[in-house]
Design a protein around this motif. Sequence first.
Motif, PDB file in Angstrom:
ATOM      1  N   GLN A  69     -12.161  62.189   4.853  1.00 38.27           N
ATOM      2  CA  GLN A  69     -13.302  63.065   5.082  1.00 38.27           C
ATOM      3  C   GLN A  69     -13.618  63.878   3.831  1.00 38.27           C
ATOM      4  OE1 GLN A  69     -15.054  63.185   7.800  1.00 38.27           O
ATOM      5  NE2 GLN A  69     -13.799  61.906   9.137  1.00 38.27           N
ATOM      6  N   GLU A 112     -14.589  66.914   3.663  1.00 40.73           N
ATOM      7  CA  GLU A 112     -14.219  68.338   3.696  1.00 40.73           C
ATOM      8  C   GLU A 112     -12.712  68.561   3.611  1.00 40.73           C
ATOM      9  OE1 GLU A 112     -16.066  66.668   5.844  1.00 40.73           O
ATOM     10  OE2 GLU A 112     -17.645  67.882   6.732  1.00 40.73           O
ATOM     11  N   LEU A 148     -17.562  56.888   2.071  1.00 44.14           N
ATOM     12  CA  LEU A 148     -18.749  56.017   2.024  1.00 44.14           C
ATOM     13  C   LEU A 148     -19.860  56.670   1.220  1.00 44.14           C
ATOM     14  CD1 LEU A 148     -20.277  53.481   2.924  1.00 44.14           C
ATOM     15  CD2 LEU A 148     -21.009  54.744   4.954  1.00 44.14           C
ATOM     16  N   GLU A 149     -20.051  57.988   1.447  1.00 44.55           N
ATOM     17  CA  GLU A 149     -21.094  58.703   0.716  1.00 44.55           C
ATOM     18  C   GLU A 149     -20.837  58.617  -0.783  1.00 44.55           C
ATOM     19  OE1 GLU A 149     -19.690  59.911   3.454  1.00 44.55           O
ATOM     20  OE2 GLU A 149     -21.461  59.748   4.740  1.00 44.55           O
ATOM     21  N   LYS A 159     -19.073  56.364  -2.363  1.00 43.53           N
ATOM     22  CA  LYS A 159     -19.264  54.991  -2.826  1.00 43.53           C
ATOM     23  C   LYS A 159     -20.748  54.733  -3.072  1.00 43.53           C
ATOM     24  CE  LYS A 159     -16.319  52.444  -0.502  1.00 43.53           C
ATOM     25  NZ  LYS A 159     -15.896  51.652   0.644  1.00 43.53           N
ATOM     26  N   ASN A 160     -21.574  55.192  -2.116  1.00 46.97           N
ATOM     27  CA  ASN A 160     -23.016  55.035  -2.271  1.00 46.97           C
ATOM     28  C   ASN A 160     -23.520  55.750  -3.511  1.00 46.97           C
ATOM     29  OD1 ASN A 160     -23.370  53.464  -0.039  1.00 46.97           O
ATOM     30  ND2 ASN A 160     -23.818  55.171   1.326  1.00 46.97           N
ATOM     31  N   TYR A 212     -15.842  65.974  -1.772  1.00 41.45           N
ATOM     32  CA  TYR A 212     -17.273  66.195  -1.753  1.00 41.45           C
ATOM     33  C   TYR A 212     -17.796  66.421  -3.171  1.00 41.45           C
ATOM     34  CZ  TYR A 212     -21.803  68.139  -0.473  1.00 41.45           C
ATOM     35  OH  TYR A 212     -23.143  68.375  -0.359  1.00 41.45           O
TER      36      TYR A 212
END
Lengths: 622, 209, 355
Positions: B2, B4, B21-22, B24-25, B176
Amino acid sequence: MSTYAQKKGFGGTIWDYLTTVDHKKIAILYLMAGGLFFLVGGMEAVFIRIQLAVPNNDFVSAGTFNEIITMHGTTMIFLAAMPLLFAFMNAVMPLQIGARDVAFPFLNALGFWLFFFGGVFLNLSWFLGGAPDAGWTSYASLAVHSKGHGVDFYVLGLQISGLGTLIGGINFLATVITMRAPGMTYMRMPLFTWTTFVASAMILFAFPPLTVGLTLMMFDRLFGANFFEVAMGGNTIIWEHLFWVFGHPEVYILILPAFGIFSEIFSTFSRKRLFGYSSMVFATVLIGFLGFMVWAHHMFTTGLGPVANAIFAVATMAIGIPTGIKIFNWLFTMWGGSVKFTTPMYYAFGFIPSFVCGGVTGVMVATAAADYQYHDTYFVVAHFHYVIVGGVVLALLAGTHYWWPKMFGTMLNETLGKITFWLFFIGFHLTFFIQHFLGVWGMPRRVFTYLPGQGFDTSNMVSSIGAGFMSAGVIVLLLNVVITQVKNVKVGNDPWEDGRTLEWAISSPPPYYNFKQLPLVRGLDAYWIEKMEGKKAMTPAEPVGDIHMPNSSFIPFMITLGLFIAAFGALYHADDKSWALPVLIIGLLVTFGSMLVRSVKDDHGYHIHKEELMDEEKGAEA
Amino acid sequence: MQAEEKFTYETWPASPERATLEAKNKFLGFWLFLGGETVLFASLFATYLALKDKVPDSTHALAKDIFDLPLTLVATMLLLTSSLTSVYAMYHMKNFAFKKMMVWLGVTVLLGFGFLGSEIYEFNHYVHEYHHTFTSSAFSSAFYTLVGFHGAHVTFGLAWIISLMIRNSKRGLNLYNAPKFYVASLYWHFIDVVWVFIFTVVYLMGMVG
Amino acid sequence: MKRLAKWRLVSLFAILALALSGCSGKPYLSALRPAGEVADIQFDLMKLSTYIMVGVIVVVMVIFVIVFFRFRRKKGDNGIPKQVEGNHLLEILWTVIPILLLLILAVPTVAATFKLADVKEMDKKNSDALVINVRSHLYWWDFEYPGQKIVTSQDLVVPTNEKVYFNLKSMDVKHSFWIPAVGGKLDTNTDNINKFWLVFDQKRANEAGNLFYGKCAELCGPSHALMDFKVKAMNRDDFDTWVKDMQAVKEPEKATSDLASQGQEIFNKSCIGCHAVTPQNKMPDTARVAPNLTNFGERSRIAGILDHNKEELKNWIKNPETYKPGNEMSGKYPEMTDQQLDALAEYLMGLKVQD
């Protein structure tokens, strides 16, 4: 976050759409905005045909006519065809690969607002001293020479909307690469997804040259640079290269997704898998690649010399080969199939002869030495309308009927749909077929009038009558939309009953998280495979779990608004208006400030919890 | 994993820039963006080469008259070094050494400012010494546009890195912000690579005439 | 859908019929009525490509029609057709055959492209070839014969049955030089000189009335549509005579009648600043800002578009803006009374070199 599903007032709905990052809602925004600009561009087309219906006509003045043709071309390419394709890409592509959203929901919204504000800015030129009048190609010597602010609106508006398109392209690329459901290998992707993928890659490499060209022209017109001032050492041919290095791939950016739409329709309504799927994919990629190698065929008469002309002529002819492969694959998809003539299938069927005509005239204009005759005449006008209208617009109309139920949960009326088709199809051939002859009879394109006694009169009248038919077709389509939405008869997952791909496996319209459980893909035409085994739904690839969702955001709108304001500052800067520079700076501050906010404010999104999903299921069953 | 979550040196993943995933994108999307940027600069280079030394008359200075190797060399060294220091910063980011990362990023920013300063001095020099202004000829327009576009990228990169440093100064690394640092440094490398081409095509080739 | 298929077939034959019948445009204007070597080469290529392409269309349409009749779904038919993946033989076939067809087209295309670009002759020293410098301006054309040292405008005069070479350049924005019946087309750029050649065939020029229509083919502003010029094709002897007659005009010809003399005075006051009436223009092309009027009385059109008579000439001078919006002439001279217009028109219509 169950507030999401609550009923909202009108203001709430507006706010919802202003801040949405949901690909399905953005698709609807693209469809509405693109549709609006399509109507504007269509009206401009009608004005053109009224003016040219008879010789020496004075329906519009010469200057206004040039503004109309410029805006017709620019609007149709950048503000109608592209966004309408983006509408379907957004609505369908994530569903086809079994994704819950695109890779960058925030950027998706940003891309839409950039396109939209760019388009609005460009069209405001009508009310602020005159539209651009140097043609949609805006060749540099004429564009720099053009008085007033029209061309400034063109360069600034297209820069803004072009940025949006670029962002959209990157987003779709990343989505296809990273967001595919388990089992969805590249060679199992539906052809519409494939064409979206290749077209997006082309956007990524084709739009920067346009941005550079527009920037140089902006510097010349507004900030005193000399890129295209021959007396200062400048060179106008640079613009032609930059424009067509973008402009030619752009044609394939438009036509490839159109091919994708038709591939889906042929396969669905023939109840057969696409014939030669691998070669279709191969042809798509090859067209995408060759699309970058042929730009100078738009410049055969520029005087690049016989070597360049010969090379680009042969390279251009080569594109005919993969395109031919596609035509035959479609025909053989239907061969041996069980072909049902629904409205989308009417369009697909009508597309084949229309596009073949456009394709073969494409090969004709590729023969460089003969193109010296065709170039910049009505022959070329006829050719590219056969490709763009006979290919792209027919695909957009087909896609509208085909995916309307998936996007809105209602079905457009089939009878009205077929009436639209006949009016539009007959009108299209009536308008453009005769123009091939006008061209070789000696009528140059972009003429605001013509003198009698040159043999152009009857044919132009025929062409103008055709435009009337096309308009009638579009009006019937609008009626159809209104009637359908008023009746509001909801349909199920697979309203065409022959659906093959994943979008038909979930409800119409899909829930905001798309797939409760990501589907397990077992081959090409994933949903069809399950149906053939007697199953009603996809086999899930994961247990029900929490779903991570992105937050809505108003920032995309603000970033764009800033650029919109800044564009006015840049535009009036050339007039030495004292307020222009502050406006430019304020606009940029709004943009960069909004970006900063986005950067420093953490946005982790939210989760839909497992229990909520379960509850919804129970609710649906009850 | 995650975004956070709290991490320690031990739990910190090997490739924090691609762990979610975010991320990686973001990582992939940014590479794609740089692909587009490459075409953008390629177009600007082509324009520059077409317009090099294209001036209205012989009173205007040409490339071989104005370029000054020592100054450009200094600028080049500053930017090349800053690329190296940003590599150090990312090395420490991957090792969950937040403070060290911040220090190296700080050095990168300082070097970046040094480069920007030398460029401003250089432009100023051309304007006053040779009347080589943005509007004086096609050559000058093309020169300032190409080099200025790069300069604008440097400025944007500096603003980006600084805002990241300020925003995250108190809270250390997590999954993040790690990808954010990473793509900012990718951007910085890209700017550096573009400069290598500018140095070669504009300055070195300009001086040999 | 039945109607559709029939309609397509009918239209296909209509195309062929149209192409074969006399429906091929005006002999002085149409690219389908070639009147010279270049246009012939281009017309041959057009025909070759059309034959190949019609062949392709026929093949597609045959399959198309069969599909339409044989494979439509019957009502209540719920059968699932065989899911065919593809067919290697077929796929290779429709890849290889198009490649061959394109090769058949590509070879003559490349050959013609090089042939039409061959202008070595005009660059040779002591060449006899006729060279014409074309300078395009906002809505008019300037023709300079450097070998003959004369300048004319709007009506291009050329000898037939020989290669005529052109140097093309624009003086303001980009235009394109096009004489459809004789051969197409090359842009007049602002940046560089483009070169090509054309041949005007005597026999077919006669059929076309010895006057070909020329066009600007690149959007150049409001009056782009009206930037026409005419080409007078004549045999070499007549051409040489014309050149001699032109060369004979050493200084502005004196008007013969009273009215014309009055007109000449007006002309010398208001017009001569831009318009020259002698052909040996010593000025460089950049200084030739308006059409040369030396042989104005012998031209075929006024301003390239209006009938060649006194009335139209007066209309034109009175208000050029109504006839060619955005032209460079409007407002450059004082307004004239009807009497003055009459005198000026009388003078201009009398400007002839061949009597």
